[in-house]
Structure formats: C-alpha cells, structure tokens
Design a protein around this motif. Structure first.
Motif, mmCIF file in Angstrom:
data_model
loop_
_atom_site.group_PDB
_atom_site.id
_atom_site.type_symbol
_atom_site.label_atom_id
_atom_site.label_comp_id
_atom_site.label_asym_id
_atom_site.label_seq_id
_atom_site.Cartn_x
_atom_site.Cartn_y
_atom_site.Cartn_z
ATOM 1 N N ALA A 124 0.835 -1.211 0.000
ATOM 2 C CA ALA A 124 0.000 0.000 0.000
ATOM 3 C C ALA A 124 0.866 1.256 0.000
ATOM 4 O O ALA A 124 0.582 2.216 -0.729
ATOM 5 C CB ALA A 124 -0.932 -0.004 1.199
ATOM 6 N N ALA A 125 1.937 1.269 0.781
ATOM 7 C CA ALA A 125 2.837 2.426 0.825
ATOM 8 C C ALA A 125 3.511 2.641 -0.535
ATOM 9 O O ALA A 125 3.648 3.778 -0.998
ATOM 10 C CB ALA A 125 3.890 2.235 1.910
ATOM 11 N N PHE A 126 3.915 1.551 -1.184
ATOM 12 C CA PHE A 126 4.524 1.667 -2.512
ATOM 13 C C PHE A 126 3.531 2.242 -3.508
ATOM 14 O O PHE A 126 3.866 3.118 -4.303
ATOM 15 C CB PHE A 126 5.035 0.314 -3.007
ATOM 16 C CG PHE A 126 5.470 0.349 -4.439
ATOM 17 C CD1 PHE A 126 6.672 0.925 -4.804
ATOM 18 C CD2 PHE A 126 4.658 -0.167 -5.441
ATOM 19 C CE1 PHE A 126 7.067 0.983 -6.124
ATOM 20 C CE2 PHE A 126 5.039 -0.119 -6.765
ATOM 21 C CZ PHE A 126 6.248 0.462 -7.111
ATOM 22 N N LEU A 127 2.304 1.748 -3.486
ATOM 23 C CA LEU A 127 1.298 2.227 -4.435
ATOM 24 C C LEU A 127 0.983 3.705 -4.234
ATOM 25 O O LEU A 127 0.802 4.447 -5.202
ATOM 26 C CB LEU A 127 0.023 1.382 -4.331
ATOM 27 C CG LEU A 127 0.154 -0.048 -4.832
ATOM 28 C CD1 LEU A 127 -1.132 -0.818 -4.580
ATOM 29 C CD2 LEU A 127 0.515 -0.076 -6.309
ATOM 30 N N VAL A 128 0.946 4.149 -2.993
ATOM 31 C CA VAL A 128 0.710 5.572 -2.731
ATOM 32 C C VAL A 128 1.887 6.400 -3.238
ATOM 33 O O VAL A 128 1.705 7.437 -3.875
ATOM 34 C CB VAL A 128 0.477 5.816 -1.222
ATOM 35 C CG1 VAL A 128 0.522 7.289 -0.894
ATOM 36 C CG2 VAL A 128 -0.862 5.224 -0.805
ATOM 37 N N ALA A 129 3.107 5.947 -3.007
ATOM 38 C CA ALA A 129 4.293 6.688 -3.454
ATOM 39 C C ALA A 129 4.425 6.687 -4.965
ATOM 40 O O ALA A 129 4.927 7.644 -5.556
ATOM 41 C CB ALA A 129 5.549 6.084 -2.829
#
Length: 105
Positions: free
Chosen positions: A17-22
């Motif tokens: 999820a953090a990767f997708l947001v970034a």
C-alpha cells in the motif's frame, strides 16, 4: 504461529500500500508506462499518442515510455492503450537507473 503469519501478511499488505501511494501517477507530471516485454518503440509511442500524451523518453530495453498527459484520466488511457503498469515517472527513472547500475557492476 497464526499471529506470526498474520503479522507477516499485514506487513506485506502495508508495504505494498505504501509503494502504491508513493508510485501513484500525478496528473501534469511525467508518468512511466511499462509495456509487455517485446513491445517495440513505435508501438509504445503509438500507445502514448493514443492515450493523448506527449512522449518524453522511450527505453526499449526496459519497455518503458516516459510521457506527460494533461487529463486526469491519462493513466487510465495508458492502461487502455496496452500499458501493464503506470507509475510516477521520477520514481520509475530512479529505479531503472539503480537496476542498471547494479547490473553493470
């Protein structure tokens, strides 16, 4: 054991999820569109034009096109034109440079 498995799965989901947001493409900023292996440069350029974008850079080795588009649905249009992953262009360029430097020694 269940707690450990749950913790591992939860951690993996949060990292993804953090990767997708970034990596989420920002309208008006360069966007990297990754295409299936074997896609030619003319095919990638045609897909960018079809989606309504302006081509900034093509990388045949990584089958990625860096482009910029005006509309808020530009990323969706790239998916419809054949891209299998669309992410923020600066993040993608950084990752590609890092992979190449590791591959070259």
């Amino acid at each position: 054991m269940r707690e450990i498995g749950f913790g591992l799965m939860f951690s993996l989901a949060m990292a993804l999820a953090a990767f997708l947001v970034a990596a989420w493409p920002v309208p008006g900023q360069p966007i990297a569109a990754f295409f299936p292996t074997g896609t030619s440069q003319p095919e990638m350029a045609r897909a960018v034009a079809e989606a309504g974008g302006s081509l900034l850079q093509l990388d045949a080795a990584a089958t990625v096109a860096i482009s910029i588009g005006d509309g808020r649905d530009y990323a969706s249009a790239l998916y419809r034109a054949g891209a299998w992953l669309v992410i923020d262009g600066s993040l993608a360029q950084s990752c590609i440079r890092q992979v190449r430097s590791l591959a070259n020694g």
